[in-house]
Design a protein around this motif. Structure first.
Motif, PDB file in Angstrom:
ATOM      1  N   CYS A   1      -0.204   0.972   1.380  1.00 37.66           N
ATOM      2  CA  CYS A   1       1.117   0.421   1.288  1.00 37.66           C
ATOM      3  C   CYS A   1       1.212  -1.025   0.944  1.00 37.66           C
ATOM      4  O   CYS A   1       2.003  -1.622   0.327  1.00 37.66           O
ATOM      5  CB  CYS A   1       2.050   0.906   2.673  1.00 37.66           C
ATOM      6  SG  CYS A   1       2.450   2.341   3.014  1.00 37.66           S
ATOM      7  N   SER A   2       0.216  -1.734   1.541  1.00 42.07           N
ATOM      8  CA  SER A   2      -0.189  -3.404   1.331  1.00 42.07           C
ATOM      9  C   SER A   2      -0.384  -3.486  -0.007  1.00 42.07           C
ATOM     10  O   SER A   2       0.202  -4.358  -0.667  1.00 42.07           O
ATOM     11  CB  SER A   2      -1.045  -3.713   2.410  1.00 42.07           C
ATOM     12  OG  SER A   2      -1.309  -5.139   1.985  1.00 42.07           O
TER      13      SER A   2
ATOM     14  N   LEU B   1       4.675  -2.893  -0.457  1.00 43.69           N
ATOM     15  CA  LEU B   1       5.938  -2.306   0.078  1.00 43.69           C
ATOM     16  C   LEU B   1       6.053  -2.491   1.664  1.00 43.69           C
ATOM     17  O   LEU B   1       6.555  -2.187   2.435  1.00 43.69           O
ATOM     18  CB  LEU B   1       5.965  -0.723  -0.227  1.00 43.69           C
ATOM     19  CG  LEU B   1       6.635  -0.293  -1.291  1.00 43.69           C
ATOM     20  CD1 LEU B   1       6.442   1.178  -1.466  1.00 43.69           C
ATOM     21  CD2 LEU B   1       8.096  -0.603  -1.450  1.00 43.69           C
ATOM     22  N   VAL B   2       5.123  -3.545   2.184  1.00 43.78           N
ATOM     23  CA  VAL B   2       5.086  -3.748   3.510  1.00 43.78           C
ATOM     24  C   VAL B   2       5.879  -4.989   3.778  1.00 43.78           C
ATOM     25  O   VAL B   2       6.034  -5.969   3.025  1.00 43.78           O
ATOM     26  CB  VAL B   2       3.611  -4.135   3.948  1.00 43.78           C
ATOM     27  CG1 VAL B   2       2.907  -2.753   4.149  1.00 43.78           C
ATOM     28  CG2 VAL B   2       2.814  -5.198   3.307  1.00 43.78           C
ATOM     29  N   PRO B   3       6.687  -5.137   4.758  1.00 44.89           N
ATOM     30  CA  PRO B   3       7.381  -6.282   5.353  1.00 44.89           C
ATOM     31  C   PRO B   3       6.509  -7.598   5.412  1.00 44.89           C
ATOM     32  O   PRO B   3       5.296  -7.509   5.881  1.00 44.89           O
ATOM     33  CB  PRO B   3       8.123  -5.919   6.611  1.00 44.89           C
ATOM     34  CG  PRO B   3       7.581  -4.487   6.744  1.00 44.89           C
ATOM     35  CD  PRO B   3       6.565  -4.153   5.930  1.00 44.89           C
ATOM     36  N   SER B   4       7.150  -8.688   4.880  1.00 42.23           N
ATOM     37  CA  SER B   4       6.379 -10.076   5.160  1.00 42.23           C
ATOM     38  C   SER B   4       6.631 -10.391   6.565  1.00 42.23           C
ATOM     39  O   SER B   4       7.600  -9.865   7.425  1.00 42.23           O
ATOM     40  CB  SER B   4       6.955 -11.133   4.258  1.00 42.23           C
ATOM     41  OG  SER B   4       8.473 -11.122   4.446  1.00 42.23           O
TER      42      SER B   4
ATOM     43  N   SER C   1      11.570  -9.466   4.184  1.00 43.43           N
ATOM     44  CA  SER C   1      11.882  -8.391   3.330  1.00 43.43           C
ATOM     45  C   SER C   1      10.266  -7.974   2.768  1.00 43.43           C
ATOM     46  O   SER C   1       9.421  -8.733   3.106  1.00 43.43           O
ATOM     47  CB  SER C   1      12.278  -9.077   2.009  1.00 43.43           C
ATOM     48  OG  SER C   1      11.800 -10.584   1.612  1.00 43.43           O
ATOM     49  N   ILE C   2       9.950  -7.090   1.884  1.00 46.54           N
ATOM     50  CA  ILE C   2       8.719  -6.591   1.542  1.00 46.54           C
ATOM     51  C   ILE C   2       8.216  -7.813   0.611  1.00 46.54           C
ATOM     52  O   ILE C   2       8.642  -8.564   0.131  1.00 46.54           O
ATOM     53  CB  ILE C   2       8.892  -5.512   0.712  1.00 46.54           C
ATOM     54  CG1 ILE C   2       9.608  -5.795  -0.535  1.00 46.54           C
ATOM     55  CG2 ILE C   2       9.367  -4.310   1.382  1.00 46.54           C
ATOM     56  CD1 ILE C   2       9.805  -4.411  -1.387  1.00 46.54           C
ATOM     57  N   THR C   3       6.581  -7.776   0.880  1.00 40.18           N
ATOM     58  CA  THR C   3       6.058  -8.859   0.247  1.00 40.18           C
ATOM     59  C   THR C   3       5.953  -8.856  -1.430  1.00 40.18           C
ATOM     60  O   THR C   3       5.897  -9.770  -1.968  1.00 40.18           O
ATOM     61  CB  THR C   3       4.608  -8.616   0.541  1.00 40.18           C
ATOM     62  OG1 THR C   3       4.041  -7.502  -0.118  1.00 40.18           O
ATOM     63  CG2 THR C   3       4.184  -8.890   2.077  1.00 40.18           C
ATOM     64  N   LYS C   4       6.035  -7.676  -2.033  1.00 42.52           N
ATOM     65  CA  LYS C   4       6.289  -7.483  -3.569  1.00 42.52           C
ATOM     66  C   LYS C   4       4.755  -7.997  -4.170  1.00 42.52           C
ATOM     67  O   LYS C   4       4.875  -8.362  -5.196  1.00 42.52           O
ATOM     68  CB  LYS C   4       7.448  -8.302  -4.199  1.00 42.52           C
ATOM     69  CG  LYS C   4       8.739  -7.504  -3.744  1.00 42.52           C
ATOM     70  CD  LYS C   4       9.873  -8.210  -4.580  1.00 42.52           C
ATOM     71  CE  LYS C   4      11.125  -7.374  -4.139  1.00 42.52           C
ATOM     72  NZ  LYS C   4      12.074  -7.722  -5.028  1.00 42.52           N
TER      73      LYS C   4
ATOM     74  N   ARG D   1       4.897   0.504  -6.744  1.00 44.36           N
ATOM     75  CA  ARG D   1       6.101   0.317  -5.962  1.00 44.36           C
ATOM     76  C   ARG D   1       7.128   0.895  -6.515  1.00 44.36           C
ATOM     77  O   ARG D   1       7.960   1.387  -5.901  1.00 44.36           O
ATOM     78  CB  ARG D   1       5.904  -1.320  -5.883  1.00 44.36           C
ATOM     79  CG  ARG D   1       7.249  -1.923  -4.788  1.00 44.36           C
ATOM     80  CD  ARG D   1       7.062  -3.477  -4.518  1.00 44.36           C
ATOM     81  NE  ARG D   1       7.015  -4.229  -5.832  1.00 44.36           N
ATOM     82  CZ  ARG D   1       6.177  -5.003  -6.260  1.00 44.36           C
ATOM     83  NH1 ARG D   1       4.827  -4.912  -5.745  1.00 44.36           N
ATOM     84  NH2 ARG D   1       6.209  -5.703  -7.295  1.00 44.36           N
TER      85      ARG D   1
ATOM     86  N   ARG E   1       8.065   3.666   1.200  1.00 41.50           N
ATOM     87  CA  ARG E   1       6.433   3.159   1.757  1.00 41.50           C
ATOM     88  C   ARG E   1       6.103   4.600   2.527  1.00 41.50           C
ATOM     89  O   ARG E   1       4.937   4.836   2.655  1.00 41.50           O
ATOM     90  CB  ARG E   1       7.099   1.997   2.860  1.00 41.50           C
ATOM     91  CG  ARG E   1       5.867   1.729   3.682  1.00 41.50           C
ATOM     92  CD  ARG E   1       6.258   0.473   4.337  1.00 41.50           C
ATOM     93  NE  ARG E   1       7.130   0.458   5.300  1.00 41.50           N
ATOM     94  CZ  ARG E   1       8.125  -0.327   5.059  1.00 41.50           C
ATOM     95  NH1 ARG E   1       8.631  -0.865   3.998  1.00 41.50           N
ATOM     96  NH2 ARG E   1       9.361  -0.187   5.860  1.00 41.50           N
TER      97      ARG E   1
END
Length: 380
Positions: free
Chosen positions: A289-290, A294-297, A309-312, A319, A360
């Motif tokens: 996921c990282s 798609l993981v949250p910052s 929000s997600i790290t992108k 993604r 995710r």
């Protein structure tokens, strides 16, 4: 997957660059003392072949690359600029010999450089561009320093590596990404037609069947006709590539597993598996996921922790595929634990936020499906 600490990277990079400056100062004193003559430098070049292993860092640009090659102790053997073409790599290997390990950053044209070297040198490693920012953001940034730092990181086994997919996977990725690009372009022209029709006060639902295309041309709007010509032209390569992809998806074991998820067809199934590559390189579903971004910052200070929000950061195609499959699953699934999760999230958040979170969760599910070789289980 090799984990790499940014703090450690900064420490080692600073230490290595310091050593590089010290070595440069030492060579400067040698030259002043008459020990570093041009003759001595040429002698060093000829003696490169005598070393067991040479470590080379390449700072690659469109038309040229700067190479720094050093021995195990960090003494610089070659430091030159070469043209970024076959002759340039030939010239480099004449000086270093083929018992050389090479590192360069994963730039947009990395595949050409890799294919030039993969069968001719001892080892080629791809440096992770984000994790080597500590090198590229030095206050004094030159091609020489960048290539020297890469060679040093390679020599000391501190190089933050990016995964290099096998050749077949690279070809498949290129085909899928090319199709995606053509579809994006076609969608753009379709949107332009809607806008131009609205400008003429025409609001009518239509498809791109032969009958509706004749109707569009009968309007005699130049811009609409031009955009329609582009759509028709793009249909052929999209259909041709789609047929090939569907054929490949039918024999790809990973894609067949992913396609057991309701809503996921051959295009998305093969896109996901090709972008993931070898599932064994991810120690856990969190790592996957990282990798997709798609993981949250997360921001943490003391006991306070804030998730945003997600790290992108990561593979944008994976993604994109995961989020699109979340929407498709919502449309085609009857009653699955993934669908129930989507509905719970949509009740509290926006639909797009729910789709991202579900994407995710889908990736987590796909990770275990591929890891265990098991089909999708609707109830988890």
């Amino acid at each position: 997957m090799k984990e790499f600490s940014t703090e450690k990277a900064q420490l080692i990079s600073g230490r290595l660059l310091y050593q590089s400056v010290e070595a440069s100062n030492f060579r400067h004193h040698q030259r002043r003392a008459g020990l570093g003559s041009q003759k001595h430098h040429q002698k060093n070049k000829k003696e490169v072949r005598n070393f067991m292993t040479v470590f080379a860092g390449l700072d690659v640009h469109k038309k040229y690359f700067h190479a720094t090659a050093m021995d195990k102790s960090g003494d610089i053997l070659v430091q030159e600029e070469f043209p970024n073409e076959t002759e340039g790599y030939d010239s480099l290997l004449k000086e270093t010999g083929e018992e050389v390990k090479v590192a360069f950053e994963a730039t947009y044209a990395w595949e050409y450089v890799y294919e030039e070297l993969e069968d001719r040198v001892k080892e080629v490693k791809l440096a992770h561009p984000k994790r080597t920012e500590v090198i590229t953001k030095e206050r004094i940034k030159t091609d020489v320093r960048a290539s020297e730092a890469l060679a040093n990181l390679l020599r000391t086994s501190w190089l933050p590596e990016a995964w290099i997919p096998p050749k077949e996977t690279r070809k498949l990725r290129e085909k899928l990404r090319r199709r995606a690009y053509l579809v994006w372009k076609r969608t753009g022209f379709k949107n332009k037609i809607k806008v131009d029709l609205a400008k003429h006060g025409i609001r009518r639902d239509f498809s791109y069947s032969e009958e509706d295309k004749e109707w569009l041309r009968s309007l005699d709007i130049d811009s609409v006709n031009d955009y329609l010509d582009m759509i028709v032209a793009l249909n052929k390569p999209i259909e041709r590539i789609t047929k090939k992809i569907k054929k490949e998806a039918r024999v790809d074991e990973g894609a067949k597993l992913v396609m057991t998820i309701p809503g996921v067809g051959p295009i998305w199934g093969l896109t996901i598996t090709s972008e993931i590559g070898d599932i064994g390189r991810f120690p856990s579903s969190k790592h996957l996921c990282s990798y997709s971004g798609l993981v949250p910052s997360t921001e943490q200070s003391g006991s306070k922790e804030v998730h945003g929000s997600i790290t992108k950061e990561g593979n944008k195609y994976l993604r994109w595929a995961a989020v699109e499959c979340a929407w498709l699953h919502k449309q085609h699934a009857d009653d699955t634990y993934i669908l129930r999760f989507f509905k719970r999230m949509a009740a509290r958040k926006s639909g797009q936020t729910a789709a991202v979170a579900t994407g995710r969760k889908l990736l987590t599910t796909i990770y275990w499906m591929l890891k265990r070789g098991k089909e999708f289980r609707p109830q988890g």
